[in-house]
Scaffold this motif. Sequence first.
Motif, mmCIF file in Angstrom:
data_model
loop_
_atom_site.group_PDB
_atom_site.id
_atom_site.type_symbol
_atom_site.label_atom_id
_atom_site.label_comp_id
_atom_site.label_asym_id
_atom_site.label_seq_id
_atom_site.Cartn_x
_atom_site.Cartn_y
_atom_site.Cartn_z
ATOM 1 N N ARG A 162 0.833 -1.214 0.000
ATOM 2 C CA ARG A 162 0.000 0.000 0.000
ATOM 3 C C ARG A 162 0.860 1.252 0.000
ATOM 4 N NH1 ARG A 162 -4.612 -1.765 3.736
ATOM 5 N NH2 ARG A 162 -3.624 -0.474 5.304
ATOM 6 N N HIS A 163 1.998 1.153 0.681
ATOM 7 C CA HIS A 163 2.874 2.308 0.782
ATOM 8 C C HIS A 163 3.319 2.764 -0.610
ATOM 9 C CE1 HIS A 163 5.688 5.037 2.607
ATOM 10 N NE2 HIS A 163 6.614 4.586 1.767
ATOM 11 N N ALA A 164 3.871 1.801 -1.365
ATOM 12 C CA ALA A 164 4.362 2.141 -2.697
ATOM 13 C C ALA A 164 3.218 2.581 -3.613
ATOM 14 C CB ALA A 164 5.072 0.935 -3.302
ATOM 15 N N ALA A 165 2.026 2.040 -3.364
ATOM 16 C CA ALA A 165 0.892 2.333 -4.255
ATOM 17 C C ALA A 165 0.376 3.760 -4.082
ATOM 18 C CB ALA A 165 -0.233 1.334 -4.003
ATOM 19 N N ARG A 166 0.858 4.422 -3.024
ATOM 20 C CA ARG A 166 0.377 5.783 -2.789
ATOM 21 C C ARG A 166 0.730 6.728 -3.935
ATOM 22 N NH1 ARG A 166 2.511 7.205 2.766
ATOM 23 N NH2 ARG A 166 2.155 5.156 3.647
ATOM 24 N N ARG A 167 1.776 6.355 -4.694
ATOM 25 C CA ARG A 167 2.136 7.265 -5.773
ATOM 26 C C ARG A 167 1.202 7.149 -6.969
ATOM 27 N NH1 ARG A 167 7.120 3.794 -8.114
ATOM 28 N NH2 ARG A 167 6.477 4.213 -10.242
ATOM 29 N N LEU A 168 0.286 6.158 -6.938
ATOM 30 C CA LEU A 168 -0.731 6.107 -7.999
ATOM 31 C C LEU A 168 -1.724 7.251 -7.767
ATOM 32 C CD1 LEU A 168 -1.316 2.255 -8.211
ATOM 33 C CD2 LEU A 168 -0.171 3.716 -9.887
ATOM 34 N N ALA A 173 -7.249 4.118 -9.500
ATOM 35 C CA ALA A 173 -6.018 3.510 -10.017
ATOM 36 C C ALA A 173 -5.449 2.543 -8.984
ATOM 37 C CB ALA A 173 -5.000 4.590 -10.355
ATOM 38 N N ARG A 174 -5.546 2.932 -7.726
ATOM 39 C CA ARG A 174 -5.020 2.052 -6.673
ATOM 40 C C ARG A 174 -5.829 0.765 -6.595
ATOM 41 N NH1 ARG A 174 -3.442 6.919 -4.016
ATOM 42 N NH2 ARG A 174 -5.431 7.240 -2.996
ATOM 43 N N ARG A 175 -7.157 0.899 -6.717
ATOM 44 C CA ARG A 175 -7.993 -0.296 -6.661
ATOM 45 C C ARG A 175 -7.661 -1.227 -7.833
ATOM 46 N NH1 ARG A 175 -12.391 -0.916 -9.230
ATOM 47 N NH2 ARG A 175 -12.817 1.311 -9.378
ATOM 48 N N ARG A 176 -7.527 -0.642 -9.029
ATOM 49 C CA ARG A 176 -7.211 -1.481 -10.193
ATOM 50 C C ARG A 176 -5.855 -2.166 -10.020
ATOM 51 N NH1 ARG A 176 -9.737 2.591 -12.708
ATOM 52 N NH2 ARG A 176 -7.824 3.710 -13.199
ATOM 53 N N TYR A 177 -4.920 -1.433 -9.466
ATOM 54 C CA TYR A 177 -3.593 -2.000 -9.220
ATOM 55 C C TYR A 177 -3.703 -3.227 -8.295
ATOM 56 C CZ TYR A 177 0.990 -2.285 -6.874
ATOM 57 O OH TYR A 177 2.157 -2.721 -6.319
ATOM 58 N N PHE A 178 -4.444 -3.081 -7.201
ATOM 59 C CA PHE A 178 -4.568 -4.208 -6.270
ATOM 60 C C PHE A 178 -5.393 -5.348 -6.848
ATOM 61 C CE2 PHE A 178 -3.011 -1.196 -3.059
ATOM 62 C CZ PHE A 178 -2.010 -1.995 -2.529
ATOM 63 N N GLU A 179 -6.367 -5.006 -7.679
ATOM 64 C CA GLU A 179 -7.129 -6.073 -8.323
ATOM 65 C C GLU A 179 -6.225 -6.885 -9.251
ATOM 66 O OE1 GLU A 179 -11.617 -4.148 -8.284
ATOM 67 O OE2 GLU A 179 -10.434 -4.091 -10.125
ATOM 68 N N GLN A 180 -5.390 -6.162 -9.978
ATOM 69 C CA GLN A 180 -4.484 -6.878 -10.883
ATOM 70 C C GLN A 180 -3.536 -7.784 -10.110
ATOM 71 O OE1 GLN A 180 -3.300 -3.271 -13.030
ATOM 72 N NE2 GLN A 180 -3.436 -4.462 -14.911
ATOM 73 N N ILE A 181 -3.130 -7.326 -8.951
ATOM 74 C CA ILE A 181 -2.230 -8.157 -8.148
ATOM 75 C C ILE A 181 -2.967 -9.366 -7.577
ATOM 76 C CG2 ILE A 181 -0.891 -8.234 -6.010
ATOM 77 C CD1 ILE A 181 0.173 -5.554 -6.660
ATOM 78 N N GLN A 204 6.386 -4.194 -11.776
ATOM 79 C CA GLN A 204 6.055 -3.926 -13.184
ATOM 80 C C GLN A 204 4.670 -3.294 -13.294
ATOM 81 O OE1 GLN A 204 6.385 -7.641 -15.239
ATOM 82 N NE2 GLN A 204 8.626 -7.565 -15.352
ATOM 83 N N LEU A 205 3.737 -3.835 -12.515
ATOM 84 C CA LEU A 205 2.370 -3.285 -12.560
ATOM 85 C C LEU A 205 2.370 -1.829 -12.113
ATOM 86 C CD1 LEU A 205 0.237 -6.222 -11.126
ATOM 87 C CD2 LEU A 205 -0.032 -5.169 -13.368
ATOM 88 N N LEU A 206 3.137 -1.562 -11.075
ATOM 89 C CA LEU A 206 3.175 -0.210 -10.535
ATOM 90 C C LEU A 206 3.801 0.752 -11.538
ATOM 91 C CD1 LEU A 206 2.407 1.221 -7.924
ATOM 92 C CD2 LEU A 206 4.756 0.926 -7.162
ATOM 93 N N ALA A 207 4.838 0.272 -12.207
ATOM 94 C CA ALA A 207 5.528 1.127 -13.170
ATOM 95 C C ALA A 207 4.738 1.224 -14.476
ATOM 96 C CB ALA A 207 6.922 0.573 -13.437
ATOM 97 N N GLY A 208 3.633 0.473 -14.540
ATOM 98 C CA GLY A 208 2.813 0.520 -15.749
ATOM 99 C C GLY A 208 3.461 -0.189 -16.909
#
Length: 470
Positions: A162-168, A173-181, A204-208
């Motif tokens: 969650r920490h790293a995802a804060r930059r989304l 966007a954060r929800r989609r990121y976690f869903e993909q994971i 990779q997901l985070l960096a798009g």
Amino acid sequence: MDYFPVFFDLGSQKVLIVGGGEVALRKLGLLERTGAAITVVAPEPLPDFEQRAAAGKIQLALREFVPEDLDGARLVIVATSRRAVNRWIATLSEARAIPVNVVDDREASSFIVPAIIDRDPVLVAVGTMGTSPVLARRLRERLEAMLPRRIGELALWLRALRHAARRLRDTGARRRYFEQIVDGAAARRFVEGDIQGAQRLAQQLLAGTADSAPAAGEVTLVGAGPGDPELLTLKALRALQDADVILHDRLVPAAVLDMARRDATRICVGKAAGGIGSTQQQINELLIEHARQGRRVVRLKGGDPFIFGRGGEELEALRRARIAFSVIPGVTAAAGCAAYAGIPLTHRDYAHGVTFVAGHVDGDGREPDWRALAKTGFTTVFYMGLARVQHIAARLVEHGAAEALPAAVIAHGTLENQQVVTGTLATIAALTSRANLQSPALLIVGEVASLHASLTWFNAAAPLEVAQSA
Ligand code: SAH
């Protein structure tokens, strides 16, 4: 719904347990994990309670319950051996609006304790509201088998991400990121123990970059075992239930395919099935094509994928195509058939090793090293050799094996229609053809084959005896 399920934060809260026997001890074991401040009241408790009190883990009052014990309690568990006492304490608790559970007395309880799976911080609770504790336990066992062992660690890892995802940019966007994971390869890798692979995918997901990577889908090579669907591993079962597409061999029985997700596409790529994917090249292309479309592809193979399964070749093709893959081993036919035929593949008295050999001749007509296989003190298992039992037995004898060396042919091993024929190198070919055994079958050569007579257990009154006395 007569009961309302909640998760109660008991950290540092006073919990009272009345009773000092086995039942109370079991409840104590659960409650201890919550960090509650536990008081136990019992005149003669089991030694476990006194040890815990000495270690400062609980407060222990060595006497009968008195109403003042309820002072400040947030939860009460009553487990004395006297029903009337239990009910009296329950009434007192209720009067003070303290939730109370009397073990095995639902009527007297204001709350009941569910069957739980504790993979902290993931907690699954199952209740049948007292209708059937046995059913609740069975349900829990099934859920237990379904849940990845590392599900708790997965939850902790997701929290750490969650920490790293804060930059989304936004919550969407954060929800989609976690869903993909959670829905994708990253979580799957994590629960399979490939933590580094999971980290890499998450990054990779985070960096798009994941979408622009060569392939978003992935292929799992799964061993389906020799036939009995219950011989699937838990991992294989999970992969089947996650799959979008399943490419399976002809040998994989319907009962195994039935374990897969209902709406997964099933494609038979068996050599004898004709039509699509009948060459290895075509199978490789199909795997790549489906994975490139972002699907979760399961390549399901009989037995183990790395034993005469051409699993290696498929992985090489996937690697060249830069498609992510993983492998789930299966019970190979030799292990399955040997177990179900009561033929230990090694044995301190008879065999110090075992060799798996392809019994058929491959394209270039190479023969196995018969001299090595004819050595005494070892077991040899021939896969794909049904049509050549005569040839195999003759070559082994030619190269020094005794004509009296025991041998067994097992057809449809581990399945209801399993057939076992035993004999010696001199007789096995004739016995096999007389029994009219059908493929798939394998041949086991070695002293251990004679153990079938005394160790047989599966379908024991089966066609073997018929075949031999015929
Ligand atoms: N990867 C598979 C083997 C594939 S080769 C494994 O690990 O088991 C196919 C051969 O396996 C068949 O010709 C037969 O010799 C053997 N085989 C597979 N299933 C079998 C079964 N249920 N009973 C007997 N032999 C079996």
